[in-house]
Write an enzyme that holds these catalytic residues in place. Structure first.
Site, short mmCIF file in Angstrom:
data_model
loop_
_atom_site.label_atom_id
_atom_site.label_comp_id
_atom_site.label_asym_id
_atom_site.label_seq_id
_atom_site.Cartn_x
_atom_site.Cartn_y
_atom_site.Cartn_z
N ALA A 81 0.84 -1.20 0.00
CA ALA A 81 0.00 0.00 0.00
C ALA A 81 0.87 1.25 0.00
CB ALA A 81 -0.91 0.03 1.23
N SER A 124 -7.99 -1.10 7.22
CA SER A 124 -7.44 -0.15 8.18
C SER A 124 -8.51 0.51 9.01
CB SER A 124 -6.66 0.94 7.42
OG SER A 124 -6.33 2.01 8.26
N GLU A 126 -8.51 3.47 9.67
CA GLU A 126 -8.76 4.78 9.06
C GLU A 126 -10.07 4.79 8.28
OE1 GLU A 126 -7.18 7.79 9.06
OE2 GLU A 126 -5.77 7.13 10.59
N TYR A 147 -6.45 7.97 1.75
CA TYR A 147 -6.01 6.67 2.23
C TYR A 147 -7.19 5.86 2.75
CZ TYR A 147 -3.75 3.15 5.20
OH TYR A 147 -3.37 1.97 5.79
#
Length: 328
Positions: A81, A124, A126, A147
Site C-alpha cells: 500500500a 485499516s 482509518e 487513504y
C-alpha cells in the site's frame, strides 16, 4: 508445505509476517517494488545466506496473473500500500490506484488462476474516520482521507469477490500498530528517533502537528499473528484487530520522553506542516470478535513497545555515531 505470497514483504508487517510463516514451515514468496536503492533492510536476515524467501519485482499497479500462475500460492497476504495517511492527501490518485485498484487486480487474478487461493486484505481503522469509538465490525465507515477511502474500496471489493465468486477472501481491520521496524515518517517512530537523538545531543527540536488525536496502538508482531489466524479460520470473514486501549499522541510523546528522562515541553515545536487537512479524532477498536472466534489476544503492551523502539533507536544512533567517528 503451504506456499504464501506476501505483497509489501519489505515493510514492517511484511517482514514480521515472513518470519512467522517461515517458523510455520511455509514456502514464502514476496513482491517488492524495483528501485535504484536497496530497501530490503527489514528482511535482509531472511535473504542471506540461505535465501529463505523468494522475491519477485513488481507492484499492484500492474497485472499479477502470470506471477500467481507461476508460483501457485495457497495463501496471499496483501500488505502492499501507499501507507502514509498524510501523504495520501498529496498523492491521492496514486494512493487510490495502489490501495484500491491494486487489490482488485489481485482478486481478479485469483478468480482467473485459482479460486481456491485464500486471500487476506489489509484493511485499516482509518476507514472509520469520523465514526465515534469504540469501533467494531458493525461500526459505520466514514473515512476522511484518500487513504481511508482507498482502503474502504478495497474492503468492499474483498467482500464482493467473497460473496459473488465464493473466494476465501477476508479483511483484517487493523488499528495502529508499531515496532522498531516502523518507517521513520510515521509519528511514533519520528517521536522515538527524535527523542533518542535529543538525548544523545544530535538533535535540538522535534516538530509535530496535532497532539490531540487518540489512537489504539499495538505491536506489529501481535498483529501478524492475527493476520495468519484469519486465513486459517474455517470460513472467510472480517475481523477488527486492536488492543482496545487508547492513548493520545501527546500521551505517547510523554511516555517516550519520560523514559529518556527528558521534559518534552522543552523540545517539541508545533508546525502546521504536519497537520492533516482532515483529522481522524479518535480510534479505539473493539476486538471482541477475533478474541472469541479465533482466540487471538495481544501480548505486548504499549510501554514494552515503546521500550523496544527506544532500545533499537539508541543502538542505531550509537552505531551511526561510532561509524562517523571511525571515518574521521
Amino acid at each position: 508445505m503451504k506456499t504464501a505470497l506476501i505483497t509489501g514483504i519489505s515493510g514492517q508487517d511484511g517482514s514480521y509476517l515472513a518470519e512467522l510463516l517461515l517458523e510455520k514451515n511455509y514456502k514464502v514468496h514476496g513482491l517488492v517494488r524495483r528501485s535504484s536503492s536497496i530497501h530490503t533492510n527489514r528482511i535482509d536476515h531472511l535473504l542471506h545466506p540461505d535465501e529463505k524467501i523468494i522475491l519477485h519485482y513488481g507492484d499492484l499497479t500492474s497485472d499479477v496473473t502470470l506471477l500467481l500462475d507461476r508460483i501457485e500460492p495457497d495463501e496471499i497476504y496483501n500488505l502492499a500500500a501507499q501507507s502514509h495517511v498524510r501523504v495520501s492527501f498529496d498523492v491521492p490518485v496514486y494512493t487510490l490506484d495502489t490501495n484500491a485498484i491494486g487489490p482488485m487486480r489481485l482478486l481478479e487474478a485469483i478468480r482467473i488462476v485459482n479460486p481456491n487461493i485464500k486471500y487476506y486484505q489489509a484493511s485499516s481503522s482509518e476507514m472509520y474516520g469520523m465514526s465515534p469509538p469504540p469501533q467494531d465490525e458493525d461500526t459505520p465507515f466514514r473515512p476522511c482521507s484518500p487513504y481511508g477511502i482507498a482502503k474502504l474500496a478495497a474492503y468492499w471489493t474483498t467482500r464482493l469477490y467473497r460473496d459473488a465468486y465464493g473466494l476465501f477472501a477476508s479483511n483484517g481491520i487493523l488499528f495502529n500498530h508499531e515496532s522498531e521496524r516502523r518507517g521513520e515518517t510515521f509519528v511514533t517512530k519520528k517521536i522515538v528517533r527524535a527523542a533518542v537523538r535529543i538525548k544523545l545531543g544530535k538533535q535540538r527540536y522535534l516538530r509535530l502537528g496535532n497532539l490531540d488525536a487518540k489512537r489504539d496502538w499495538g505491536h506489529s508482531k501481535d498483529y501478524v499473528r492475527a493476520i495468519n489466524l484469519i486465513l486459517q479460520h474455517t470460513d472467510p470473514d472480517d475481523f477488527v484487530v486492536a488492543t482496545s486501549e487508547q492513548y493520545s499522541v501527546k500521551e505517547f510523546l510523554e511516555k517516550v520522553f519520560i523514559s529518556l528522562g527528558l521534559p518534552w515541553e522543552d523540545y517539541v515545536v508545533f508546525s502546521d506542516k504536519y497537520k492533516r487537512p482532515k483529522e481522524v479524532p479518535s480510534l479505539l477498536g473493539d476486538a471482541s470478535k477475533i478474541k472469541q472466534v479465533l482466540g487471538w489476544e495481544p501480548q505486548i503492551k504499549l510501554d514494552k513497545l515503546i521500550a523496544e523502539m527506544i532500545k533499537s533507536a539508541m543502538v542505531e544512533e550509537t552505531n551511526e555515531r561510532n561509524y562517523q567517528q571511525n571515518r574521521q
